[in-house]
Design an enzyme around this catalytic site. Structure first.
Site, PDB file in Angstrom:
ATOM      1  N   ASP A 178       0.853  -1.191   0.000  1.00  0.00           N
ATOM      2  CA  ASP A 178       0.000   0.000   0.000  1.00  0.00           C
ATOM      3  C   ASP A 178       0.885   1.237   0.000  1.00  0.00           C
ATOM      4  OD1 ASP A 178      -3.103   0.683   0.738  1.00  0.00           O
ATOM      5  OD2 ASP A 178      -1.703   2.195   1.508  1.00  0.00           O
ATOM      6  N   LEU A 179       0.549   2.206  -0.870  1.00  0.00           N
ATOM      7  CA  LEU A 179       1.327   3.453  -0.887  1.00  0.00           C
ATOM      8  C   LEU A 179       0.926   4.275   0.338  1.00  0.00           C
ATOM      9  CD1 LEU A 179       1.043   4.538  -4.632  1.00  0.00           C
ATOM     10  CD2 LEU A 179       2.652   2.955  -3.570  1.00  0.00           C
ATOM     11  N   ASP A 216      -4.421   2.358  -4.522  1.00  0.00           N
ATOM     12  CA  ASP A 216      -2.957   2.389  -4.435  1.00  0.00           C
ATOM     13  C   ASP A 216      -2.442   1.073  -3.892  1.00  0.00           C
ATOM     14  OD1 ASP A 216      -4.155   2.768  -1.998  1.00  0.00           O
ATOM     15  OD2 ASP A 216      -2.528   4.012  -1.204  1.00  0.00           O
TER      16      ASP A 216
END
Ligand code: C2E
Ligand code: CA
Ligand code: CA
Length: 813
Positions: free
Chosen positions: A417-418, A460
């Site tokens: 996950d960003l 994301d």
């Protein structure tokens, strides 16, 4: 095929009925007309018979009258007396009898006495005629029938002696009949009607002198008259009868008399030839009609056969089209659809259109197939990054799990996950966010082995499957490699910024693990990794599940805490180190939990960071702290600041500025007395957005402090970009500064550099007098820490400060 046949029959049946109806109407009309004509012919015959009868009978009577009249002049000896008349009549008796069939002659005088008789006695029935003649002095003609009929002429005659006499003569009707028969070409006989006859056959009896065969024939004719035919019909229209296979018309003409006397002239016309012609004509009409129907049907059939054939071809072909069996359609078309240019019609056009349609449909079908393939691909791949998508990945995981059974190796699912991606998206727009995701996908894909898989999971989030593993530690290396890909900042357009990733890892050697379970585990581990505020990875552990449950409970508890006022603030004084002048307070959140007692913010704030509760808590703190500031002002503590900690979520919240404005208005505090503390991580996540917000807040008149300086990515060059007022040196450096040279150097260089940039420095966590003295020596103006004061409960704030603040200076105990 069945459709076309039934259609053909339907059309034929309808045509047949129509044509039959039309023909039968025409035939019946023609037949009716012919019958009418027949009736008219019969009528004509009858009226001619009547006319002839009257002509001839009056001719015969008048002949006698003329003869009697002429007696007066023709005789060389004129007739002066009745006796002379009688004499003349006697002389002519033979002549009259032979020539004109006169069988009785009477002479009656003015007194109605028979003065001469030749033949029978004058019948009484004739006397009225005689008196009529005498009265009107004109001839009277009549008929008298006894056994046989005779014609009676009653003729007046004036002798020279002027005495009126009447000559009455009767003649047989034979001559009349003979003449009539000759002129009318009919067989004739007198007929007497028996009024009360028992049967039709006995109703009429012959009353003429006839030859044997004549009589036989006439009797037969009378017998042949049908029982239903009444006299009126015989008198007015005639009746057609059939005797010995010969057609005859039978008519009755009443013998002239003033009264009906039951005697008739029977006319029998041979109409056989005419009837024959009539029958032939009828047959011709009938056959003509029939022939017409047949010819019509035949031609219709021949004509329709062409259409029916074409229709059947079309009806066989079109379903193929509907079923998209294009090759069969083409074959059918080639076999059966040939165009005949000079005979072409709408059906040919229809056929050609169908062929055109088929071509179009086939093209469309091919396009649709191609599009479907494209769509399938789209369904399996993410359009933005070109990586496999969630469903494709689920399939891959499934496949790898199945393969694992054979290979007896381990596999790992890395959930990536960003960090702070939401903020990037919110501040720069989705298009920008998309670019970030694309760049991230390139960076991630770059370090993936060929055998491993990567997919975009949405937003994301990415997932990497690593297979053929012997033990868990191998995955750590992969995770580290992935994280290291994000050390370098990203450049998008003119923007440069840092993005980090967090990774949750689920590792399994069990081929019976389910795809969904692995996904859940990786997700849980990811959540755990997020707690490290970026660039971290974490393996799933069974204990995490418990933690997740706690998280849910925590959020619910926080909501209750807000409602039940379990939150309160503690305030830590900030002073000018050299003079100990009180400059302000830092507001710190506390939770008095009914069961767990006092919960420090470090135990719940990080856990709530991304929850829906966080903004609510943030705003509660903001309002409460400003409220306290207002109260302090009221109590006379003016010119001191309130430093308030802002979470990352609150900083990104667009409601921050309006809310702050409203609070300043509401509590009537000076904006410059409000200081907002931002941690470095908040700033670094989205520097441009952060700078915008800082500008907004400063425009209100509030100041900005960068909290925990030195712990994050902080670099001095970075700091230059941030238009803050205060830098707070993290307490870890203060704690180590007396023993640790590097910490001391950091503190020293930070202080001088910050001063160079014209910011103020606040040192956190001063626990010892030496630290404070050293910091003063280093030129640090402001500080806070347990040595000066522990954070004070808001309830006791006034008691404490009243006791410890003198003339605005803080007393260190
Ligand atoms: P911080 O902003 O760095 O707050 C200072 C922390 O250091 C406080 O811990 C304080 O009690 C502690 N402290 C102060 N002087 C000393 C000292 O001499 N020695 C030691 N060892 N500690 C000292 P606290 O209250 O537990 O807060 C922890 C963190 O929680 C804060 O760090 C801050 O980041 C966050 N926080 C606290 N209150 C709030 C709040 O209202 N809103 C937000 N967003 N964050 C808050
Ligand atoms: Ca702080
Ligand atoms: Ca701090």
């Amino acid at each position: 095929m069945s459709k076309s046949v039934s259609l053909r029959y339907k059309v034929l049946i309808i045509l047949l009925i129509t044509v039959m109806t039309v023909c039968s109407v025409v035939v019946s009309l023609l037949l009716y007309q012919a019958a009418q004509q027949e009736r008219q012919l019969n009528q004509a015959l009858l009226s001619r018979d009547v006319t002839r009868y009257h002509q001839i009978s009056s001719l015969l009577s008048e002949r006698l009258t003329v003869w009697v009249e002429s007696l007066k002049f023709v005789n060389e000896t004129s007739i002066d007396t009745q006796s002379e008349l009688v004499g003349a009549l006697q002389r002519s008796a033979d002549f009259l009898s032979l020539q004109w069939d006169v069988n009785n002659v009477w002479v009656v005088n003015g007194q109605q006495e028979v003065i001469y008789r030749q033949g029978e006695i004058l019948p009484d029935a004739i006397r009225p005629m005689v008196s009529d003649t005498l009265r009107e002095t004109r001839p009277v003609y009549g008929l008298h029938c006894r056994n046989l009929c005779m014609q009676v002429s009653s003729i007046p005659i004036l002798t020279h002696s002027q005495t009126a006499s009447v000559v009455v003569m009767s003649t047989s009707v034979q001559e009349l009949l003979a003449l009539l028969s000759e002129t009318t070409q009919a067989e004739l006989a007198m007929v007497k009607e028996i009024p009360n006859a028992l049967s039709q056959q006995n109703r009429y009896v012959l009353n003429s002198i006839l030859t044997e065969p004549q009589e036989q024939f006439m009797s037969e004719v009378l017998r042949a008259i049908p029982a239903g035919a009444n006299k009126q019909k015989l008198l007015t229209a005639g009746v057609e009868v059939n005797v010995s296979n010969n057609a005859y018309l039978v008519t009755f003409v009443p013998l002239y008399s003033d009264l009906p006397n039951g005697y008739y002239l029977l006319f029998v016309h041979d109409i056989d030839a005419r009837k024959h012609a009539y029958r032939t004509q009828n047959a011709t009409i009938f056959l003509g009609g029939f022939g017409l129907v047949t010819a019509f049907l035949l031609s219709m059939f021949l004509l329709l056969r062409r259409y029916a054939y074409k229709l059947s071809v079309l009806s066989n072909m079109l379903p193929l089209l509907a079923q998209q069996r294009f090759s069969e359609f083409k074959a059918a078309q080639e076999n059966s659809f040939t165009r005949n240019s000079w005979l072409s019609d709408e059906l040919d056009t229809l056929g050609e259109t169908a062929i055109e349609l088929a071509q179009r449909l086939e093209t469309l079908d091919q396009q649709a197939t191609a599009n479907t393939a494209k769509l399938e691909k789209m369904a399996m791949f993410d359009s933005l990054t070109g990586l496999p998508n969630r469903s494709m990945m689920m399939f891959q995981i499934h496949k790898q799990l199945a393969a694992m059974q054979r290979q007896q190796s381990g596999m790992a699912l890395l959930f990536i996950d960003l960090d702070n991606f939401k903020k990037v998206n919110d501040s720069h727009g989705h298009h920008f966010g998309d670019e970030v995701v694309k760049l991230a996908s390139v960076r991630l894909s770059g370090v993936i082995r060929e055998n491993d898989n990567i997919a975009r999971f949405g937003g994301d989030e990415f997932v990497v499957i690593v297979t053929d593993l012997d033990h868990e530690e191998q995955v750590s290396a992969v995770a580290e490699k992935l994280i290291s890909q994000f050390v370098e900042p990203m450049h998008i357009g003119e923007h440069t910024f840092y993005i980090s990733i967090s990774i949750g890892i689920a590792y399994t050697e069990n081929a019976k693990s389910s795809t969904l379970e692995l996904m859940r585990h990786a997700d849980t581990a990811m959540y755990e990794a997020k707690l490290s505020h970026g660039s971290a990875y974490c393996f799933f552990r069974a204990s995490m599940n418990q933690k997740i449950i706690n998280q849910v409970e925590l959020e619910a508890a926080a909501r209750v805490a807000l409602q039940k006022q379990q939150f309160f603030l503690v305030l830590q004084p900030q002073i000018e180190l050299a003079t100990q002048r009180l400059t302000g307070f830092e507001a710190l959140l506390r939770w008095r939990h009914p069961e767990r007692g006092m919960v420090p913010p470090g135990d719940f704030l990080p856990l709530l960071e991304n929850s829906a509760m966080m903004p609510e808590i943030d705003f509660w703190v903001l309002e409460h702290a400003i409220g306290l500031l207002a109260k302090l002002n009221e109590r006379g503590y003016k010119g001191i600041k309130m430093a308030i900690n802002l979470s990352a979520a609150q900083f990104a919240n667009s409601a921050l500025k309006p809310y702050l404005t409203q609070l300043i208005e509401q509590y009537q505090v000076r904006p410059k007395d409000i200081e907002l503390e931002l941690t470095e991580t908040v700033l670094v996540a989205d520097i441009e957005r952060a700078i915008d917000v800082i500008h907004e807040v400063r425009a209100l008149g509030c100041s900005i402090a960068v909290d925990d300086f030195g712990t994050g990515y902080s670099s001095l060059s970075y700091l230059r970009m941030i238009p803050s007022d205060v830098i707070k040196i993290d307490r870890s450096f203060i704690a180590g500064m007396l023993e640790n040279d590097s910490d001391r150097n950091i503190v020293q260089s930070t202080i001088s550099m910050v001063h160079n940039m014209a910011f103020e420095v606040v040192s956190e966590g001063i626990e010892q007098a030496e630290q404070m003295a050293e910091l003063v020596a280093m030129g640090c103006r402001f500080g806070q820490g347990y040595f000066i004061s522990k954070p004070i409960d808001e309830d006791q704030l006034y008691t404490v400060i009243d006791a410890r603040v003198h003339d605005g200076y803080w007393q260190i105990e």
